[in-house]
Design a protein around this motif. Structure first.
Motif, mmCIF file in Angstrom:
data_model
loop_
_atom_site.group_PDB
_atom_site.id
_atom_site.type_symbol
_atom_site.label_atom_id
_atom_site.label_comp_id
_atom_site.label_asym_id
_atom_site.label_seq_id
_atom_site.Cartn_x
_atom_site.Cartn_y
_atom_site.Cartn_z
ATOM 1 N N ARG A 70 0.845 -1.207 0.000
ATOM 2 C CA ARG A 70 0.000 0.000 0.000
ATOM 3 C C ARG A 70 0.871 1.245 0.000
ATOM 4 O O ARG A 70 0.619 2.198 -0.719
ATOM 5 C CB ARG A 70 -0.928 -0.002 1.218
ATOM 6 C CG ARG A 70 -1.781 1.253 1.320
ATOM 7 C CD ARG A 70 -2.785 1.166 2.421
ATOM 8 N NE ARG A 70 -2.178 0.869 3.711
ATOM 9 C CZ ARG A 70 -2.836 0.962 4.864
ATOM 10 N NH1 ARG A 70 -4.109 1.310 4.874
ATOM 11 N NH2 ARG A 70 -2.235 0.671 5.993
ATOM 12 N N ASN A 71 1.926 1.220 0.808
ATOM 13 C CA ASN A 71 2.888 2.313 0.862
ATOM 14 C C ASN A 71 4.236 1.764 0.418
ATOM 15 O O ASN A 71 4.891 1.037 1.164
ATOM 16 C CB ASN A 71 2.984 2.878 2.278
ATOM 17 C CG ASN A 71 3.939 4.051 2.367
ATOM 18 O OD1 ASN A 71 4.655 4.348 1.410
ATOM 19 N ND2 ASN A 71 3.951 4.721 3.506
ATOM 20 N N ASP A 126 3.412 0.526 -5.475
ATOM 21 C CA ASP A 126 2.316 0.745 -4.541
ATOM 22 C C ASP A 126 1.002 0.492 -5.267
ATOM 23 O O ASP A 126 0.971 0.163 -6.444
ATOM 24 C CB ASP A 126 2.372 2.144 -3.928
ATOM 25 C CG ASP A 126 2.313 3.250 -4.975
ATOM 26 O OD1 ASP A 126 1.755 3.011 -6.067
ATOM 27 O OD2 ASP A 126 2.820 4.356 -4.698
#
Length: 256
Positions: A10-11, A36
């Protein structure tokens, strides 16, 4: 032979998944690229000749599954999901996307290692001296007959439950958030017939059973198998069986 991994977080700044690989020195795998959720994942898979995607869905289950859906619209590359929960619905959705493994949080590096080895064995079984990309491609072709695709089973269940309604593959694809062409290809690979041919077969076989075992009127049977126009049902039934619905029912009573 080195198999190329794409790590999706996600990051992307966290680099958590890549650290699992580096710290445990898994042989035959290399982190080729990181991304990401906002990245064009299918393009990266093609450009970097990716053999396996490690998709970290920790803390972002819905968004992570959307990324998985994005991958499956264009690629059958093996996917291992990391950081999932014990929620049955989420695990079932993962199965629909035909993931190679679903590791719940907290991820055990040793368990990840076993998952990677399982993927490698599958690739080696069909690739051997081939490049990782070729191995992934042939894994899809040769492994499916031995291991039925969960999404195909879901399609068949939907057909059975909704046979009395107007059904199209696009409707099913939209409800499952899948690409229609991809579902059609997967279905034909496993069932050795197109979805439309399968749907016709199911309609006609049910109609035959109802004609032989009930006293329902033919228009009622037609409606029960998804035909609102009786003339269209008559035409399809004759083409499928070589006889009319009335004649078929008479033959069943004669031979009973």
């Amino acid at each position: 032979m080195l198999y190329r991994i794409l790590c999706v977080e996600r990051n992307a700044q966290v680099r958590e998944t890549a650290s699992y690989i580096a710290e445990n020195r898994f042989t035959d795998f290399i982190v080729q690229a990181e991304a990401d959720y906002s990245s064009d994942i299918p393009r990266l898979i093609r450009r970097e000749n990716i053999s396996l995607v490690l998709l970290n869905i920790r803390g972002a289950h819905t968004a992570g599954m959307n990324v998985c859906a994005q991958i499956r619209k264009e690629s059958a590359v093996p996917v291992i999901l990391l950081g999932g929960s014990g929620d049955f619905g989420l695990a079932r959705q993962a199965l629909l996307y035909n993931v190679s493994d679903y590791l719940t949080d907290p991820v055990d590096p040793a368990e990840l290692g076993r998952s990677l080895e399982a993927v490698k064995k599958g690739l080696l079984a069909t690739g051997k001296a081939s490049s990782p990309v070729q191995a992934v491609h042939r894994t899809v072709i040769h492994r499916e007959p031995a291991s039925p695709c969960p999404i195909v089973s879901t399609i068949k269940e939907f057909v059975e439950e909704q046979l009395h309604r107007n059904i199209t593959l696009k409707q099913i694809a939209d409800s499952l958030k899948f690409n229609c062409a991809y579902l059609g290809q997967k279905f034909k690979q496993q069932e050795q017939m197109s979805f439309n041919d399968y749907l016709l077969q199911q309609r006609m076989e049910k109609a035959k059973r109802l004609l032989a075992t009930t006293d329902m009127r033919i228009y009622e049977i037609a409606d029960a198998v998804g035909y609102t126009e009786i003339d269209w049902f008559y035409k399809k039934f004759r083409a499928y069986t070589g006889t009319s619905a009335n004649e078929y029912r008479k033959q069943c009573f004669v031979t009973a």
